[in-house]
Design a protein around this motif. Structure first.
Motif, PDB file in Angstrom:
ATOM      1  N   MET A   1     180.183 -51.085   1.269  1.00 44.13           N
ATOM      2  CA  MET A   1     179.915 -49.645   1.255  1.00 44.13           C
ATOM      3  C   MET A   1     179.884 -49.106  -0.171  1.00 44.13           C
ATOM      4  SD  MET A   1     182.343 -48.645   4.490  1.00 44.13           S
ATOM      5  CE  MET A   1     182.243 -46.888   4.235  1.00 44.13           C
ATOM      6  N   PHE A   2     180.772 -49.567  -1.037  1.00 43.88           N
ATOM      7  CA  PHE A   2     180.766 -49.105  -2.428  1.00 43.88           C
ATOM      8  C   PHE A   2     179.467 -49.487  -3.121  1.00 43.88           C
ATOM      9  CE2 PHE A   2     181.563 -50.031  -6.928  1.00 43.88           C
ATOM     10  CZ  PHE A   2     181.925 -48.753  -7.361  1.00 43.88           C
ATOM     11  N   ARG A   3     179.023 -50.715  -2.914  1.00 41.51           N
ATOM     12  CA  ARG A   3     177.755 -51.136  -3.519  1.00 41.51           C
ATOM     13  C   ARG A   3     176.588 -50.350  -2.941  1.00 41.51           C
ATOM     14  NH1 ARG A   3     180.911 -55.811  -3.645  1.00 41.51           N
ATOM     15  NH2 ARG A   3     180.768 -56.984  -5.623  1.00 41.51           N
ATOM     16  N   GLY A   4     176.670 -50.030  -1.646  1.00 39.97           N
ATOM     17  CA  GLY A   4     175.614 -49.232  -1.048  1.00 39.97           C
ATOM     18  C   GLY A   4     175.529 -47.846  -1.655  1.00 39.97           C
ATOM     19  N   VAL A   5     176.669 -47.193  -1.831  1.00 39.73           N
ATOM     20  CA  VAL A   5     176.686 -45.866  -2.453  1.00 39.73           C
ATOM     21  C   VAL A   5     176.167 -45.937  -3.875  1.00 39.73           C
ATOM     22  CG1 VAL A   5     178.183 -43.995  -3.243  1.00 39.73           C
ATOM     23  CG2 VAL A   5     178.544 -45.010  -0.994  1.00 39.73           C
ATOM     24  N   LEU A   6     176.583 -46.956  -4.626  1.00 40.15           N
ATOM     25  CA  LEU A   6     176.168 -47.098  -6.025  1.00 40.15           C
ATOM     26  C   LEU A   6     174.671 -47.333  -6.141  1.00 40.15           C
ATOM     27  CD1 LEU A   6     176.938 -47.331  -9.012  1.00 40.15           C
ATOM     28  CD2 LEU A   6     177.376 -49.774  -8.631  1.00 40.15           C
TER      29      LEU A   6
END
Length: 415
Positions: free
Chosen positions: A104-109
């Motif tokens: 999820m963090f990579r997706g947001v970034l």
């Protein structure tokens, strides 16, 4: 044996997403044909863009405040966020909370970087108006664009959090509140843009960046929203496909007992058989919502394309758009005249061609008037512009359909 990591899962899903978007475009776009459109478009558009940097800007651009430009740029930077979650994650990844958070963090970034990149590219189009109307220094523009970019990330992430936290129409309504708050902040902060850039700019960016980090942390730690997150991701992934298919295919026609146009079967033209045939073609065109919508779009979208460019490009674009509209109308007539219903009626080829010219000329009159008015009033002012618009309208209505029918029926004879 290769050990699977969250980074590998995210990279595979990101590549799959990019490939899906590429295939969606490939299904409706013929890139060889697009070259014939893009190359002239880039040449003409590039010339217009250079003129915006070198020639005097239109007078109307000087009255546009900075807040309106800022809202437009914020809109260009805005976009949907993807967390790259899938339905099958409920079987395994949902139990691996650490992996889920990393994905999820990579997706947001990545989603934020893609939106910022898109915004930077599209903002170049309005940059001449902003640079020449608002005499900022280079560092002022850097602060301004960083402020808008960070604000768009904050509003997009806040909207996603609100939408998945509330279901139904309440979630859709409340998800708009961060966007409204962002627009209000832009309007307030740009009332005194000198104060924003010299004093309040960097502290405001710092506060927004801190708020963004807090929202990212909260988004990753949220629980109980897995299914709505997956639904949001699927909707975003299929957004481009849905838009392309809506343009490439027609929706099934809804059966109605009564039409909403020409309810009393009024005749536009009376007399000869070809006029009755033209009546039927005009009514069939206007009663079909898809063609009527396209008809209105091409009638109004061509106005800025004619109004804005310099005179030598303006003339070329004006003529090309007029011929494109007439040719498209004849193509629609060709589809109508080849329908099974008309094949059983005893109309000759000459009557078909006479009816085609009459019907197309009637439908062509409205966009010809709008575009001629845009051409005439952008070249001359007052009575001279109106006279030029009237003369151009009459000339184009008389000449353009007759010339366009030659290309249409030549194509028909080849088939």
């Amino acid at each position: 044996m290769v050990q699977i990591t969250p980074q590998m899962i995210f990279c595979r899903r990101f590549r799959t997403y990019i490939e899906q978007q590429r295939k969606a475009l490939a299904t409706v776009v013929d890139w060889i044909v697009m070259l014939y459109i893009l190359i002239p478009g880039l040449l003409i558009g590039g010339g217009i863009y250079i003129d915006f940097w070198t020639d005097p800007l239109p007078v109307w651009s000087e009255s546009i405040p900075l807040s309106l430009f800022a809202i437009l740029i914020w809109f260009l930077f805005s976009g949907k966020l993807l967390l790259f979650l899938e339905d099958a994650d409920v079987l395994f990844l949902r139990q691996q909370q650490t992996w889920m958070k990393k994905i999820m963090f990579r997706g947001v970034l990545v989603s934020s970087l893609m939106n910022i990149g898109k915004g930077c590219l599209l903002s170049v189009l309005v940059l001449p108006f902003m640079v020449r109307n608002f005499e900022f220094f280079l560092e002022d523009w850097i602060i301004f664009f960083i402020y808008i970019a960070v604000l768009s990330c904050v509003s997009g992430l806040a909207g996603r959090i609100v939408s998945v936290s509330n279901s139904g129409w309440k979630g859709k309504f409340r998800s708009l509140l961060p966007d409204v708050a962002a627009i209000l902040l832009i309007i307030i902060s740009t009332l005194n843009h000198a104060f924003l850039l010299s004093v309040a700019g960097i502290p405001l960016i710092t506060l927004l960046a801190a708020l963004l980090l807090w929202l990212v942390r909260r988004r990753i730690r949220m629980t109980g929203t897995f299914m709505r997150d997956v639904e949001e991701d699927n909707t975003t992934k299929m957004g481009l496909t849905g838009k392309l298919l809506s343009q490439a295919t027609e929706k099934p026609t809804k059966s109605t007992s009564k039409t909403w146009l020409f309810t009393k079967s009024q005749r536009l033209y009376k007399g000869q058989p070809e006029k009755r045939l033209a009546n039927a073609g005009i009514k069939a065109f206007l009663r079909k919502k898809e063609t009527l919508l396209m008809y209105m779009q091409i009638s109004f979208i061509g106005i800025p394309a004619i109004w804005l460019p310099p005179i030598y490009i303006k003339c070329i674009v004006f003529v090309l758009i007029l011929f494109m509209i007439a040719y498209w109308l004849f193509i629609r007539w060709h589809i109508f005249s080849n329908s099974d219903y008309l094949k059983v009626l005893p109309y000759t080829e000459v009557q078909h061609q006479s009816a085609a010219v009459l019907a197309v000329r009637t439908l062509y009159s409205f966009p010809a008037f709008l575009l001629s008015a845009a051409f005439g009033l952008s070249v001359q002012t007052g009575i001279y512009g109106i006279s030029l618009a009237i003369a151009t309208t009459a000339f184009s209505i008389w000449i353009v359909p007759r010339m366009a029918i030659i290309a249409t029926y030549r194509q028909k004879s080849k088939e």
